[in-house]
Motif scaffolding. Structure first.
Motif, short mmCIF file in Angstrom:
data_model
loop_
_atom_site.label_atom_id
_atom_site.label_comp_id
_atom_site.label_asym_id
_atom_site.label_seq_id
_atom_site.Cartn_x
_atom_site.Cartn_y
_atom_site.Cartn_z
N LEU A 198 0.84 -1.19 0.00
CA LEU A 198 0.00 0.00 0.00
C LEU A 198 0.88 1.24 0.00
O LEU A 198 1.84 1.34 0.77
CB LEU A 198 -0.89 -0.01 1.26
CG LEU A 198 -1.86 1.15 1.44
CD1 LEU A 198 -2.91 1.15 0.34
CD2 LEU A 198 -2.52 1.04 2.81
N ARG A 199 0.57 2.18 -0.88
CA ARG A 199 1.39 3.37 -1.04
C ARG A 199 0.81 4.54 -0.25
O ARG A 199 -0.37 4.83 -0.34
CB ARG A 199 1.49 3.74 -2.52
CG ARG A 199 2.63 4.69 -2.82
CD ARG A 199 3.01 4.68 -4.29
NE ARG A 199 3.58 3.43 -4.76
CZ ARG A 199 4.84 3.04 -4.58
NH1 ARG A 199 5.67 3.82 -3.93
NH2 ARG A 199 5.26 1.90 -5.06
N HIS A 200 1.66 5.20 0.52
CA HIS A 200 1.28 6.39 1.28
C HIS A 200 1.04 7.51 0.28
O HIS A 200 1.94 7.87 -0.49
CB HIS A 200 2.41 6.76 2.24
CG HIS A 200 2.07 7.80 3.24
ND1 HIS A 200 1.86 9.11 2.90
CD2 HIS A 200 1.92 7.73 4.59
CE1 HIS A 200 1.60 9.82 3.99
NE2 HIS A 200 1.62 9.00 5.02
N PRO A 201 -0.18 8.08 0.25
CA PRO A 201 -0.50 9.04 -0.80
C PRO A 201 0.25 10.37 -0.71
O PRO A 201 0.35 11.09 -1.70
CB PRO A 201 -2.00 9.26 -0.65
CG PRO A 201 -2.32 8.84 0.73
CD PRO A 201 -1.32 7.79 1.10
N ARG A 202 0.79 10.70 0.44
CA ARG A 202 1.55 11.95 0.58
C ARG A 202 3.05 11.72 0.35
O ARG A 202 3.71 12.53 -0.29
CB ARG A 202 1.34 12.54 1.97
CG ARG A 202 0.94 13.99 1.97
CD ARG A 202 0.82 14.57 3.36
NE ARG A 202 -0.53 14.73 3.84
CZ ARG A 202 -1.38 15.64 3.41
NH1 ARG A 202 -1.05 16.45 2.45
NH2 ARG A 202 -2.58 15.72 3.93
N LEU A 203 3.56 10.63 0.88
CA LEU A 203 5.00 10.37 0.84
C LEU A 203 5.43 9.57 -0.38
O LEU A 203 6.62 9.53 -0.71
CB LEU A 203 5.44 9.66 2.12
CG LEU A 203 5.13 10.41 3.43
CD1 LEU A 203 5.53 9.57 4.63
CD2 LEU A 203 5.81 11.77 3.44
#
Length: 165
Positions: A137-142
């Motif tokens: 899962l990708r952190h949408p900010r980082l």
């Protein structure tokens, strides 16, 4: 569930029957917020922020929900109240804490709600259970995956699988 999003929550507590409180919270959230798509194991962690208190049990949940982020937060807070949560001091002992870590790929900045959770990347106790259920899962900010965030996390506090039932 049409128009649903997967939200990732972190449950934690260090007072009372910690495991029973987490199980009850998961059941209540399944009824009030949506379908539990995944649940991590339980992890015992030292207290973060204020270390002079009992160890926490933590668990990450993936919840498929049709609730807007603010309504999901309201359900999380209601679940905490149902478990007897009292907000007496920041980072103090508690029966239950339910944090929204991620809400799909949304960026939410509202009074009382910031998503992704602003300290997620700093907290091993949140990243370890989250990495168990959603490592890619990708952190949408980082822009980093949960596994990458965990590998870079400088939090020294241990996070151990909890052997209890």
């Amino acid at each position: 569930m049409s128009n649903s999003v997967t939200a990732y929550l972190l449950l934690g507590g260090n007072l009372g029957d910690r495991a029973a409180l987490l199980r009850a919270a998961q059941a209540q959230l399944a009824t009030a917020a949506g379908e539990i798509a995944a649940a991590s194991a339980l992890y015992e962690t030292a207290a973060w922020g204020r270390e002079d208190q009992p160890a926490f049990l933590n668990q990450a949940l993936a919840v498929r929900t049709a609730l807007p982020a603010a309504e999901l937060l309201a359900q999380c807070l209601a679940t905490e109240r149902h478990a007897g949560r009292e907000r007496l001091e920041r980072w103090g002992s508690r029966t239950l804490d339910v944090d929204i870590l991620l809400y799909g790929d949304a960026l939410v900045d509202q009074p009382g709600l910031t998503v992704p959770h602003p300290r997620l990347a700093e907290r091993r106790f949140a990243l370890v259970p989250l990495a168990e259920i959603a490592p890619q899962l990708r952190h949408p900010r980082l822009g980093l995956t949960v596994a990458e965030l965990l590998a870079r996390c400088s939090d020294p506090l241990p996070v151990r699988p909890w052997p209890g039932k």
